[in-house]
Design an enzyme around this catalytic site. Structure first.
Site, PDB file in Angstrom:
ATOM      1  N   ASP A 210      51.048 -17.937  45.111  1.00  0.00           N
ATOM      2  CA  ASP A 210      50.914 -17.576  46.524  1.00  0.00           C
ATOM      3  C   ASP A 210      51.973 -16.534  46.841  1.00  0.00           C
ATOM      4  OD1 ASP A 210      49.364 -19.227  49.029  1.00  0.00           O
ATOM      5  OD2 ASP A 210      50.953 -17.815  49.589  1.00  0.00           O
TER       6      ASP A 210
ATOM      7  N   ASP B 271      50.804 -10.696  43.140  1.00  0.00           N
ATOM      8  CA  ASP B 271      49.623 -10.250  43.873  1.00  0.00           C
ATOM      9  C   ASP B 271      48.444 -10.260  42.911  1.00  0.00           C
ATOM     10  OD1 ASP B 271      47.613  -8.856  45.176  1.00  0.00           O
ATOM     11  OD2 ASP B 271      48.815  -7.072  45.585  1.00  0.00           O
TER      12      ASP B 271
ATOM     13  N   TYR C 238      34.263  -9.259  54.406  1.00  0.00           N
ATOM     14  CA  TYR C 238      34.445 -10.564  53.753  1.00  0.00           C
ATOM     15  C   TYR C 238      33.140 -11.051  53.113  1.00  0.00           C
ATOM     16  CZ  TYR C 238      35.474 -15.638  53.592  1.00  0.00           C
ATOM     17  OH  TYR C 238      35.653 -16.942  53.211  1.00  0.00           O
TER      18      TYR C 238
ATOM     19  N   LYS D 167      32.541 -11.721  49.164  1.00  0.00           N
ATOM     20  CA  LYS D 167      32.189 -13.062  48.701  1.00  0.00           C
ATOM     21  C   LYS D 167      30.828 -13.088  48.007  1.00  0.00           C
ATOM     22  CE  LYS D 167      35.786 -15.540  49.893  1.00  0.00           C
ATOM     23  NZ  LYS D 167      36.661 -16.072  48.831  1.00  0.00           N
TER      24      LYS D 167
END
Length: 304
Positions: A38, A73, A171, A175
């Site tokens: 993270d 990242d 998005y 996806k």
């Protein structure tokens, strides 16, 4: 706990909060050694001074498990490679990659900027590919060296990617790409001992609550009884897919919400009409109308 993934080494991206955090804790509880990735970003992907991955690792270690922090990242090529190396250097191997990291930059398509499009597609779609690519290279090397490989990749798509979502074109497109990347990778990596699947989860997270309005109200935790929107409801399927029991399952996308698991059925060959020759433009309209009358209607777009 069953210990179904006892001894396996698992990377979970975006594991500092929400669904990723639930995954990391669930894997550790079932005996896995976990790399908690993270970068501590905010909902929009901008960096913050927070370090949630460290908190998750502390929880795992306090409970007697093994875990390590990684702050790379996932959409950076070298960062994705270092994430894979972190697992191998720390625990000696990598068995499972769970791609979960992502953020939102919601806007209607007509008002969306190039930067908003690029940022979301980068973290979701490229972030899935980059980590997958480096993990796959490691497993291919092991397979070619004659070592047994029983590896897993679990990607994270979304209902937005399967059906679309108003105001989330960047998005949804990313996806949708992840769902197809899953099918592609499953076909290409099968001979190396790697099973690849995806989930399309629905749960209460910063991303869903950030949408506000009716969605946020629907996601609210109940005062009593089963919390169908708890992120922890998503993790049992993911942990099972990572286990030795799931070696026969690959190239699938599962929708999961509360206590419901659904196998998504994507693009398939539907009704067709072969004339056996080139169509005249004037003929096409009638034929298309006939085919559409026989075809299943598309699922409605979320928010339409």
């Amino acid at each position: 706990m069953s210990g179904i993934v006892d001894g396996r080494v698992v990377v979970v991206t975006g594991a500092g909060r929400g669904i990723g955090r639930a995954h990391a804790l669930a894997f550790a509880a079932e005996g896995a050694r976990v790399v908690v990735n993270d970068i501590g970003a905010g909902l929009d992907g901008e960096s913050t001074e927070e370090h949630p991955a460290e908190q998750v690792v502390a929880e795992i270690v306090a409970a007697g498990g093994q875990a390590v922090v990684n702050g790379d990242d996932v959409a950076d090529w070298d960062g994705a490679a270092n994430l894979v190396r972190t697992a191998i250097d720390t625990f000696g191997q990598l068995d499972v990659l769970v791609n979960n990291a992502g953020f939102l930059r919601d806007r209607m398509l007509v008002g969306m900027s190039e930067a908003e499009w690029d940022a979301v597609v980068r973290v979701h779609l490229k972030g899935h590919f980059a980590t997958l690519r480096h993990a796959a290279e490691y497993w291919r090397g092991r397979a070619k060296a004659g070592n047994p490989v029983d590896a897993r990749i679990i990607n994270t798509s979304s209902g937005a990617g399967l059906q679309g979502s108003i105001g989330q074109g960047n998005y949804a497109a990313a996806k949708a790409g992840i769902a197809e990347l899953t099918v592609q990778a499953a076909a290409e990596l099968k001979n190396y001992g790697v099973a690849v699947n995806a989930i399309a989860p629905a749960a209460r997270t910063r991303m869903t609550l950030g949408a506000g309005g009716a969605m946020a109200e629907a996601m609210a935790a109940p005062e009593d009884g089963f919390d169908a929107m708890a992120p922890e409801n998503i993790s049992p399927l993911v942990v099972w897919l990572a286990s030795a029991e799931a070696a026969h399952v690959t190239g699938r996308v599962f929708e999961v919400e509360g206590g419901r698991i659904t196998v998504a059925e994507g693009w398939r060959h539907g009704p067709s009409h072969d004339k056996g020759a080139r169509w005249e433009v004037a003929e096409v309209g009638t034929v298309v109308d006939e085919l559409l009358a026989k075809a299943l209607p598309p699922e409605p777009v979320y928010g339409a």
